[in-house]
Design an enzyme around this catalytic site. Structure first.
Site, PDB file in Angstrom:
ATOM      1  N   CYS A 245       0.833  -1.205   0.000  1.00  0.00           N
ATOM      2  CA  CYS A 245       0.000   0.000   0.000  1.00  0.00           C
ATOM      3  C   CYS A 245       0.868   1.255   0.000  1.00  0.00           C
ATOM      4  CB  CYS A 245      -0.970  -0.047   1.178  1.00  0.00           C
ATOM      5  SG  CYS A 245      -2.245   1.216   1.108  1.00  0.00           S
TER       6      CYS A 245
ATOM      7  N   HIS B  65      -3.690  -5.079   0.451  1.00  0.00           N
ATOM      8  CA  HIS B  65      -3.080  -5.556   1.697  1.00  0.00           C
ATOM      9  C   HIS B  65      -3.092  -7.081   1.737  1.00  0.00           C
ATOM     10  CE1 HIS B  65      -2.606  -1.739   3.810  1.00  0.00           C
ATOM     11  NE2 HIS B  65      -3.630  -1.351   3.086  1.00  0.00           N
TER      12      HIS B  65
ATOM     13  N   GLU C 221      -1.746  -8.932   3.828  1.00  0.00           N
ATOM     14  CA  GLU C 221      -1.874  -9.382   5.231  1.00  0.00           C
ATOM     15  C   GLU C 221      -3.313  -9.346   5.711  1.00  0.00           C
ATOM     16  OE1 GLU C 221      -0.979  -6.491   4.271  1.00  0.00           O
ATOM     17  OE2 GLU C 221      -1.539  -4.928   5.685  1.00  0.00           O
TER      18      GLU C 221
END
Lengths: 200, 236
Positions: free
Chosen positions: A80, A182, A184
């Site tokens: 990001c 993202h 994650e």
């Protein structure tokens, strides 16, 4: 294997650490520039305001060490904001622009959205001209309102489409692994991306 | 449209238990096993997990970081949180404990300083407001502390002030439809859609099933937060 994650304020270090933990990697947080060269791979995390992040990067002279790290062909993962900061410039608005790390040609700009809402806080499906790109047609989580306006439309980049607007989703070239979304926070699809970085 | 990716399970917590009330009153324990609910929702393919400590502000309690940490350890999608956020230190600690996005309500009673400050540090995509609203005669008004405190502030004005102060998203809850499972508050939804709102809005209150979800998502409303109907398996 040693992977470090750079701390320049901002939000999501703990969740990137958590995601890597689930694939068996324990990340070390990098607080000082001299520590960057101790790692085989580094991560530039996302979430947070660009101005705040760039200020801390400059204050700690991380910028010089990041450039050296990349010159030495070491893999770097940008997530990001960590992707956006790789560009030449950040244009917050007409009056506020500042230089970034200048590793990838282009600038971060506010998404031009007349027909949809900002920030983008949603899951989107990845599109790509390259049918073999493993991200294609998979869904990932995005949370941003600035996008990477790359100078060159690289075949290695992927994008998402919102009402005909194309927004760059990833840029992978040589040792650069840069994602606007993202991984994650993108469930199993995201873990796959992190696993690929781990296995480089 | 992938409809499941428009749904945000709303998990109200108290002392580590999953709870739910009706119209934000009469809170009952739904389960002591938060973990299995979270796992179920992630498997379902939802947009994010939203945790709300519904009594933190009301009873002036501090944030239950232990429970949040525990929840975060089971979540690999976005985790958002609301409840009892009083200071920037609270916010730092929430992000450190695995929260990705916060919503503030009661602490904005006097000014929007905390919203502004958080947004400048974490970016507006990670910082939003939670709105508890109810119509009184012809106007919608803001309430604080789980719908207990009437503010005399018009919701319309509050929404634009939130946007001006860098909120990146808002959850708008219908107090009268909360926990009733009798369908979305169509008057509130119409009110929201008649406004000029530039940031994404999440609607919450009364949703029963997928057709309610589809009906609620239009114009200003990008996603919905659901508690009761999900916890009691109305979606299966």
């Amino acid at each position: 294997m040693k992977i470090g994650i750079l701390n320049y304020g901002g939000g999501n270090i703990s969740n990137i650490k958590k995601a890597f933990n689930t694939i068996g990697v324990s990340l070390s947080v990098i607080e000082k520039k001299k520590d960057i060269s101790k790692f085989e791979k580094i991560i530039l995390p996302g979430m947070g305001s660009a101005q705040h992040a760039m200020k801390i990067i400059k204050q700690n002279k991380f910028d010089i060490s990041i450039r050296d790290f990349i010159k030495n062909q070491n893999p770097i993962l940008g997530i990001c904001l960590g992707f956006q900061l790789m560009l030449n410039k950040y244009e917050v608005n007409k009056n506020l622009k500042f230089n970034c790390l200048s590793i990838v040609k282009g600038s971060a700009k506010k998404i031009n959205s007349e027909t949809f809402k900002l920030p983008l806080i949603d899951w989107y499906k990845i599109e790509s001209k390259n049918s073999k790109n493993y991200l294609k047609n998979k869904m990932f989580y995005f949370a941003h309102q600035y996008f990477c306006d790359l100078d060159k439309n690289d075949a290695n980049s992927t994008y998402i489409k919102i009402n005909q607007n194309k927004i760059v989703a990833s840029y992978v070239k040589k040792n650069l692994y840069l994602y606007q979304f993202h991984p994650e926070l993108s469930g199993d699809n995201g873990l796959m991306v992190l696993n690929n970085f781990k296995n480089l | 449209m992938n409809i499941k990716k428009k749904i945000i399970p709303r998990l109200e917590i108290k002392s580590g238990n999953l709870i739910k009330g009706i119209r934000m009153e009469g809170l009952r324990v739904v389960s002591k096993d938060l973990k299995s609910y979270i796992k179920k929702y992630i498997k379902m393919g939802v947009k994010e997990i939203f945790v709300e400590d519904i009594v933190a502000s009301l009873f002036n309690r501090s944030i239950d970081f232990e429970t949040i940490k525990l929840i975060s350890s089971h979540v690999n999608i976005p985790l958002s949180y609301a409840g009892g956020i009083k200071s920037i230190q609270d916010i730092h600690k929430l992000f450190k404990n695995g929260v990705d996005k916060i919503y503030i309500n009661s602490s904005l009673k006097n000014d929007f300083k905390l919203l502004n400050e958080a947004s400048n540090i974490y970016g507006s995509q990670s910082v939003g407001v939670l709105i508890q609203t109810r119509r009184i005669f012809n106007n919608w008004y803001i309430f604080f502390e789980s719908g207990r405190i009437f503010s005399n502030i018009k919701t319309k004005e509050w929404i634009s002030r939130s946007e001006l102060n860098e909120a990146g998203e808002m959850i708008i809850c219908s107090i009268m439809h909360d926990g009733t499972v009798n369908g979305p508050d169509l008057e509130l939804i119409k009110f929201i859609n008649d406004l000029d709102i530039k940031i994404p809005v999440i609607y919450s209150g009364g949703l029963r099933d997928l057709s309610d979800v589809k009906q609620s998502i239009k114009k200003n409303i990008n996603s919905v937060a659901i508690a009761h109907a999900l916890h009691f398996n109305k979606f299966e």
